[in-house]
Design a protein around this motif. Structure first.
Motif, PDB file in Angstrom:
ATOM      1  N   ARG A 169      -8.123  -6.198  -2.055  1.00 20.25           N
ATOM      2  CA  ARG A 169      -7.886  -5.258  -0.961  1.00 20.25           C
ATOM      3  C   ARG A 169      -6.403  -4.886  -0.910  1.00 20.25           C
ATOM      4  N   SER A 170      -6.150  -3.693  -0.460  1.00 15.35           N
ATOM      5  CA  SER A 170      -4.779  -3.164  -0.434  1.00 15.35           C
ATOM      6  C   SER A 170      -4.019  -3.600   0.815  1.00 15.35           C
ATOM      7  N   TYR A 171      -2.723  -3.804   0.617  1.00 13.71           N
ATOM      8  CA  TYR A 171      -1.818  -4.129   1.726  1.00 13.71           C
ATOM      9  C   TYR A 171      -0.423  -3.695   1.301  1.00 13.71           C
ATOM     10  N   GLN A 172       0.346  -3.173   2.233  1.00 10.35           N
ATOM     11  CA  GLN A 172       1.724  -2.795   1.937  1.00 10.35           C
ATOM     12  C   GLN A 172       2.678  -3.538   2.859  1.00 10.35           C
ATOM     13  N   LEU A 173       3.607  -4.260   2.262  1.00  7.42           N
ATOM     14  CA  LEU A 173       4.612  -4.975   3.052  1.00  7.42           C
ATOM     15  C   LEU A 173       5.567  -4.000   3.717  1.00  7.42           C
ATOM     16  N   ASP A 174       5.826  -2.863   3.067  1.00 11.45           N
ATOM     17  CA  ASP A 174       6.743  -1.869   3.631  1.00 11.45           C
ATOM     18  C   ASP A 174       6.216  -0.464   3.351  1.00 11.45           C
ATOM     19  N   PRO A 175       5.300   0.038   4.218  1.00 10.45           N
ATOM     20  CA  PRO A 175       4.746   1.383   4.021  1.00 10.45           C
ATOM     21  C   PRO A 175       5.794   2.483   4.142  1.00 10.45           C
ATOM     22  N   THR A 176       6.948   2.189   4.780  1.00  9.44           N
ATOM     23  CA  THR A 176       7.977   3.204   4.994  1.00  9.44           C
ATOM     24  C   THR A 176       8.887   3.378   3.778  1.00  9.44           C
ATOM     25  N   LEU A 177       8.705   2.539   2.785  1.00  7.09           N
ATOM     26  CA  LEU A 177       9.555   2.623   1.595  1.00  7.09           C
ATOM     27  C   LEU A 177       9.384   3.987   0.925  1.00  7.09           C
ATOM     28  N   PRO A 178      10.467   4.648   0.564  1.00  7.19           N
ATOM     29  CA  PRO A 178      10.337   5.938  -0.127  1.00  7.19           C
ATOM     30  C   PRO A 178       9.677   5.756  -1.482  1.00  7.19           C
TER      31      PRO A 178
END
Length: 232
Positions: free
Chosen positions: A39-48
């Motif tokens: 499953r997907s997860y992002q530690l920092d979705p705001t990262l460019p």
């Protein structure tokens, strides 16, 4: 038995957790009955899409961590990774947004290549300094995985699999997951972090026993031996 693993391809502990879980699964007697889903997860979705700086600079500036503390963390994680046969090269890590990489993993899942995609992304990111946000790299990886070129191209021309990735994020939030890796077994048992292999082994056995309880088939008691002796 279904095991869902929330993780980010930009998470070093997720790679270590993958190795430790795989070691436990390889020794699990019922491993052929286990379905593993990433499953997907992002530690920092705001990262460019691309960050103009090193991993050390990124964590220092964007996360507010002193550089010496980051370096010490890198050393600790690298040592833990080495114990699992991993060769972390934090000095070569390319900082990039992982959203499209997660979409590629979903595409790979549609072609029964999900685990291979996850493995390559983690290894290429942490051990080989590949740019996991690069269209060129992801296109090349898709070809290596044997994915249809036209479907890989859709990742860059459409929003295909974006909803699936976001749904994974929402499910993680609903389950109370605030860090990765996070392992969920049959939506009953949860393990947070890169646990020791022994802990994964215990969890697999407990979950299997819970899903497959022993059923007594005889209708009446027969002679047997116990702690106090044998029936006569």
């Amino acid at each position: 038995m279904k095991i869902e693993i929330w993780s980010d391809v930009a998470c070093p502990w997720c790679f270590i957790g993958k190795r430790r879980f795989e070691a436990a699964l390889a020794a699990f007697p019922h491993r052929e009955a286990v379905d593993v889903v990433w499953r997907s997860y992002q530690l920092d979705p705001t990262l460019p899409e691309h960050y103009d700086g090193t991993e050390l600079e990124y964590l220092s500036s964007r996360k507010g961590m002193p550089a010496p503390q980051v370096s010490q963390m890198f050393e600790h994680v690298a040592q833990q990774g080495k114990g699992e046969g991993l060769d972390y090269r934090f000095d070569k890590v390319v900082v990039a947004n992982s959203f499209t990489a997660h979409r590629l993993i979903h595409l790979a899942a549609a072609h029964a290549r999900q685990d291979a995609a996850k493995e390559r992304l983690l290894s290429d990111h942490f051990e080989h300094g590949k740019d996991i946000g690069s269209r060129e790299y992801l296109t090349s990886l898709g070809a290596d995985l044997g994915l249809p070129a036209s479907e890989v191209e859709e990742l860059f021309t459409t929003d295909k699999y974006s909803d699936e990735v976001r749904f994974d994020f929402q499910e993680a939030q609903g389950l109370g997951i605030s860090g990765v890796p996070f392992f969920v077994i049959d939506r009953k048992f949860g393990l947070s972090g890169a646990q020791p292999t022994e802990t994964f082994t215990a969890a697999l056995n407990q979950a299997w026993q819970d899903a497959n309880p022993l059923v007594l088939v005889n209708s009446s008691e027969a002679e047997a031996c116990g702690p106090d002796g044998c029936a006569v």
